[in-house]
Design a protein around this motif. Sequence first.
Motif, PDB file in Angstrom:
ATOM      1  N   SER A  98       0.829  -1.212   0.000  1.00 21.36           N
ATOM      2  CA  SER A  98       0.000   0.000   0.000  1.00 21.36           C
ATOM      3  C   SER A  98       0.862   1.260   0.000  1.00 21.36           C
ATOM      4  CB  SER A  98      -0.921  -0.004   1.228  1.00 21.36           C
ATOM      5  OG  SER A  98      -1.826  -1.075   1.169  1.00 21.36           O
ATOM      6  N   GLN A  99       1.963   1.221   0.738  1.00 15.49           N
ATOM      7  CA  GLN A  99       2.878   2.363   0.761  1.00 15.49           C
ATOM      8  C   GLN A  99       3.447   2.628  -0.628  1.00 15.49           C
ATOM      9  OE1 GLN A  99       4.512   4.493   3.071  1.00 15.49           O
ATOM     10  NE2 GLN A  99       3.102   4.036   4.734  1.00 15.49           N
ATOM     11  N   LEU A 100       3.836   1.581  -1.325  1.00 12.45           N
ATOM     12  CA  LEU A 100       4.425   1.747  -2.656  1.00 12.45           C
ATOM     13  C   LEU A 100       3.389   2.221  -3.671  1.00 12.45           C
ATOM     14  CD1 LEU A 100       6.829  -1.314  -2.883  1.00 12.45           C
ATOM     15  CD2 LEU A 100       7.470   1.096  -2.978  1.00 12.45           C
ATOM     16  N   VAL A 101       2.162   1.725  -3.553  1.00 12.50           N
ATOM     17  CA  VAL A 101       1.105   2.164  -4.474  1.00 12.50           C
ATOM     18  C   VAL A 101       0.922   3.668  -4.400  1.00 12.50           C
ATOM     19  CG1 VAL A 101      -1.385   2.097  -4.888  1.00 12.50           C
ATOM     20  CG2 VAL A 101      -0.136  -0.032  -4.542  1.00 12.50           C
ATOM     21  N   ALA A 102       1.022   4.222  -3.198  1.00 10.56           N
ATOM     22  CA  ALA A 102       0.819   5.667  -3.008  1.00 10.56           C
ATOM     23  C   ALA A 102       2.040   6.489  -3.373  1.00 10.56           C
ATOM     24  CB  ALA A 102       0.435   5.934  -1.549  1.00 10.56           C
ATOM     25  N   SER A 103       3.161   5.842  -3.655  1.00 14.87           N
ATOM     26  CA  SER A 103       4.392   6.565  -3.968  1.00 14.87           C
ATOM     27  C   SER A 103       4.334   7.216  -5.345  1.00 14.87           C
ATOM     28  CB  SER A 103       5.582   5.602  -3.906  1.00 14.87           C
ATOM     29  OG  SER A 103       6.778   6.249  -4.302  1.00 14.87           O
ATOM     30  N   GLU A 104       5.058   8.310  -5.493  1.00 15.39           N
ATOM     31  CA  GLU A 104       5.166   8.984  -6.791  1.00 15.39           C
ATOM     32  C   GLU A 104       6.404   8.540  -7.564  1.00 15.39           C
ATOM     33  OE1 GLU A 104       5.096  13.161  -6.037  1.00 15.39           O
ATOM     34  OE2 GLU A 104       2.990  13.170  -5.370  1.00 15.39           O
ATOM     35  N   HIS A 105       7.187   7.639  -6.991  1.00 15.08           N
ATOM     36  CA  HIS A 105       8.418   7.172  -7.629  1.00 15.08           C
ATOM     37  C   HIS A 105       8.110   5.945  -8.491  1.00 15.08           C
ATOM     38  CE1 HIS A 105      11.472   9.351  -4.827  1.00 15.08           C
ATOM     39  NE2 HIS A 105      10.397  10.071  -5.043  1.00 15.08           N
ATOM     40  N   GLU A 106       7.884   6.192  -9.774  1.00 15.94           N
ATOM     41  CA  GLU A 106       7.456   5.133 -10.675  1.00 15.94           C
ATOM     42  C   GLU A 106       8.482   4.017 -10.801  1.00 15.94           C
ATOM     43  OE1 GLU A 106       4.345   4.936 -12.180  1.00 15.94           O
ATOM     44  OE2 GLU A 106       3.977   6.550 -10.741  1.00 15.94           O
ATOM     45  N   ALA A 107       9.765   4.357 -10.819  1.00 18.56           N
ATOM     46  CA  ALA A 107      10.795   3.327 -10.976  1.00 18.56           C
ATOM     47  C   ALA A 107      10.777   2.355  -9.798  1.00 18.56           C
ATOM     48  CB  ALA A 107      12.174   3.973 -11.111  1.00 18.56           C
ATOM     49  N   LEU A 108      10.568   2.879  -8.604  1.00 16.70           N
ATOM     50  CA  LEU A 108      10.510   2.033  -7.419  1.00 16.70           C
ATOM     51  C   LEU A 108       9.276   1.134  -7.476  1.00 16.70           C
ATOM     52  CD1 LEU A 108      12.496   1.875  -5.047  1.00 16.70           C
ATOM     53  CD2 LEU A 108      10.974   3.391  -3.757  1.00 16.70           C
ATOM     54  N   LYS A 109       8.173   1.677  -7.942  1.00 15.61           N
ATOM     55  CA  LYS A 109       6.955   0.882  -8.080  1.00 15.61           C
ATOM     56  C   LYS A 109       7.148  -0.224  -9.112  1.00 15.61           C
ATOM     57  CE  LYS A 109       3.112   3.485  -8.041  1.00 15.61           C
ATOM     58  NZ  LYS A 109       2.214   4.653  -8.249  1.00 15.61           N
ATOM     59  N   GLN A 110       7.800   0.114 -10.212  1.00 17.24           N
ATOM     60  CA  GLN A 110       8.061  -0.881 -11.252  1.00 17.24           C
ATOM     61  C   GLN A 110       8.948  -2.002 -10.733  1.00 17.24           C
ATOM     62  OE1 GLN A 110       7.014  -1.382 -14.262  1.00 17.24           O
ATOM     63  NE2 GLN A 110       6.180   0.529 -15.072  1.00 17.24           N
ATOM     64  N   GLU A 111       9.872  -1.657  -9.870  1.00 16.29           N
ATOM     65  CA  GLU A 111      10.819  -2.640  -9.342  1.00 16.29           C
ATOM     66  C   GLU A 111      10.147  -3.661  -8.442  1.00 16.29           C
ATOM     67  OE1 GLU A 111      14.820  -2.802  -6.477  1.00 16.29           O
ATOM     68  OE2 GLU A 111      14.115  -0.869  -7.269  1.00 16.29           O
ATOM     69  N   TYR A 112       9.167  -3.229  -7.647  1.00 11.86           N
ATOM     70  CA  TYR A 112       8.614  -4.105  -6.622  1.00 11.86           C
ATOM     71  C   TYR A 112       7.188  -4.593  -6.877  1.00 11.86           C
ATOM     72  CZ  TYR A 112      12.605  -3.067  -3.597  1.00 11.86           C
ATOM     73  OH  TYR A 112      13.869  -2.970  -3.064  1.00 11.86           O
ATOM     74  N   LEU A 113       6.291  -3.701  -7.211  1.00 13.12           N
ATOM     75  CA  LEU A 113       4.872  -4.039  -7.205  1.00 13.12           C
ATOM     76  C   LEU A 113       4.489  -5.243  -8.061  1.00 13.12           C
ATOM     77  CD1 LEU A 113       3.159  -0.515  -7.113  1.00 13.12           C
ATOM     78  CD2 LEU A 113       3.344  -2.202  -5.265  1.00 13.12           C
ATOM     79  N   PRO A 114       4.970  -5.370  -9.288  1.00 14.08           N
ATOM     80  CA  PRO A 114       4.537  -6.513 -10.110  1.00 14.08           C
ATOM     81  C   PRO A 114       4.948  -7.874  -9.545  1.00 14.08           C
ATOM     82  CG  PRO A 114       5.494  -4.781 -11.487  1.00 14.08           C
ATOM     83  CD  PRO A 114       5.810  -4.434 -10.059  1.00 14.08           C
ATOM     84  N   ARG A 115       5.886  -7.897  -8.630  1.00 15.07           N
ATOM     85  CA  ARG A 115       6.390  -9.169  -8.087  1.00 15.07           C
ATOM     86  C   ARG A 115       5.917  -9.444  -6.669  1.00 15.07           C
ATOM     87  NH1 ARG A 115      12.466  -9.324  -8.066  1.00 15.07           N
ATOM     88  NH2 ARG A 115      12.364  -7.103  -7.541  1.00 15.07           N
ATOM     89  N   MET A 116       5.118  -8.555  -6.094  1.00 11.79           N
ATOM     90  CA  MET A 116       4.731  -8.707  -4.691  1.00 11.79           C
ATOM     91  C   MET A 116       3.587  -9.686  -4.485  1.00 11.79           C
ATOM     92  SD  MET A 116       5.166  -4.852  -3.095  1.00 11.79           S
ATOM     93  CE  MET A 116       4.890  -5.432  -1.412  1.00 11.79           C
TER      94      MET A 116
END
Length: 366
Positions: A98-116
């Motif tokens: 949930s913390q990452l979803v709300a983040s504005e850092h797209e690269a960080l979201k790309q790194e983690y979210l699809p694999r969580m």
Amino acid sequence: MQLEANLPLNSEEQLLQTAITYFQDIIAPQANLLDQSPQALKKALQGMGERGLLALRVPQEWGGAGVSELTYRHFQMLISRYSGALSFLQMQHQSAGSQLVASEHEALKQEYLPRMGSGEVLLGIGFSHLRRAGEPVMKATPVEGGYILSGIVPWVTGLGFFDDCIMAATLPDGQALYGVIPLREMDQPGGGQIRFSEAMELIVVGSTNTVRSELKQWFLAADRVVCIQPANAIQENDAKNVLHHGFFALGCAQAALDIVERVYYQKQLPFIAEAFNRLSDELETCRHKMLIATAIEGAFDDEGLPLRAWAINLAGRCARAAVAVSSGAANGLDHPAGRVYREALLFTVAGQTTAVMEATLEQLLC
């Protein structure tokens, strides 16, 4: 009372049915083992990933399930009904998502979210210390290209389970910085260090490997920052989401009543049935009100704290009922009544704020 009988009749019902089947068939028979064995708990967490249950609030476009708020609350009650240890451990990962979803850092979201969601990558959290008054225990100092983190985090769950962790630190102006750090001991060329204590000896969910973390001059690059929030943002979020941890307490209460029901069928004592029925009716009322408050924005705004405290109170009372009907056997380390009693303690203080503490005590004095 059966929680499963009231699942929301929508497209997310299949996901919840998958969870129910997994929890009943695989998790419930080994609930006491999961409370004591990190190895068994890790396998159970992996099983959730294999069933796509680890990123429930991550939108589908990011690889998660993207479930509704109401479905997620049903899920919370289900998992805490069958294992407090698994519930507590996976909660850290779901919160990180949930913390990452709300983040504005797209690269960080790309790194983690699809694999969580599958558990290919697992994240913990470390920011409960922000609720503490007084001098910040973890500080962040801005430097060129990022920040220097120094201090301690008294409570981090999941060492050996999670790959990384979203850690919070206080900036000089009082704002809270959240950044991703490795959840393992490491040294940086410039002298930065991450260290952890031995796993804490807890009376419940000790298998989750909860530790104390210390960072010494750890350089956090700007591209590892999840977000920066205003001072007191966590307190405001706690007040807004006061019911959140209450659903775990409701699941714990149901787990206790499951024990009471089983003992009744063994002993056939009418007063056990009477206690079961009365507590079940009260649990159903509390659950119904909490779900309405979740489904209808603004419902029971003034009753959020009392509802949370009621759920905590019910977990404790139902757990004591499970202990009472189980007699001396409940004192055994491997007895489910003793475990659920300890889990009621956990869900009494999980996510606790001063306001929740006060409301909890007020319920006890009624």
